[in-house]
Design a protein around this motif. Sequence first.
Motif, short mmCIF file in Angstrom:
data_model
loop_
_atom_site.label_atom_id
_atom_site.label_comp_id
_atom_site.label_asym_id
_atom_site.label_seq_id
_atom_site.Cartn_x
_atom_site.Cartn_y
_atom_site.Cartn_z
N ILE A 208 0.85 -1.20 0.00
CA ILE A 208 0.00 0.00 0.00
C ILE A 208 0.88 1.24 0.00
N PHE B 204 -8.51 -1.20 0.91
CA PHE B 204 -7.56 -2.14 0.32
C PHE B 204 -7.70 -3.51 0.96
N ILE C 291 -2.29 -5.83 -4.02
CA ILE C 291 -3.60 -5.26 -3.73
C ILE C 291 -4.62 -5.99 -4.59
#
Length: 108
Positions: free
Chosen positions: A11, A101, A108
């Motif tokens: 992320i 997410f 992801i």
Amino acid sequence: MSKKIELPAIIKNFIKATNDHDGGAFISCFAKDALVNDFARNFWGTDAIKKWSDKEMIGDKVTFEVDEAVEHYGDYFVTALTNGNYDKSKSPDPTYLDYFFTVKDGKI
């Protein structure tokens, strides 16, 4: 109850790639069968995500500044100050958006 956390590396990589306007690094964050939902539009798989992101994320030079990040049941929720060269006529100023997410196998 959710708690504030350190975001997973993928992320962080996604946010960095977005802020750097690096389309290759951006798309490399996603699993082949990933889903992106942007304003009630679904983009399934990296081909569709790349087509969308080349225009509306990388092309519009979108940037994120994380305000808050939490983990809940293995999913990650990020609230970020969002900016870029997109149409802001219907957006509040400043614009804080929520991003959701799921991370699996380092993507992801």
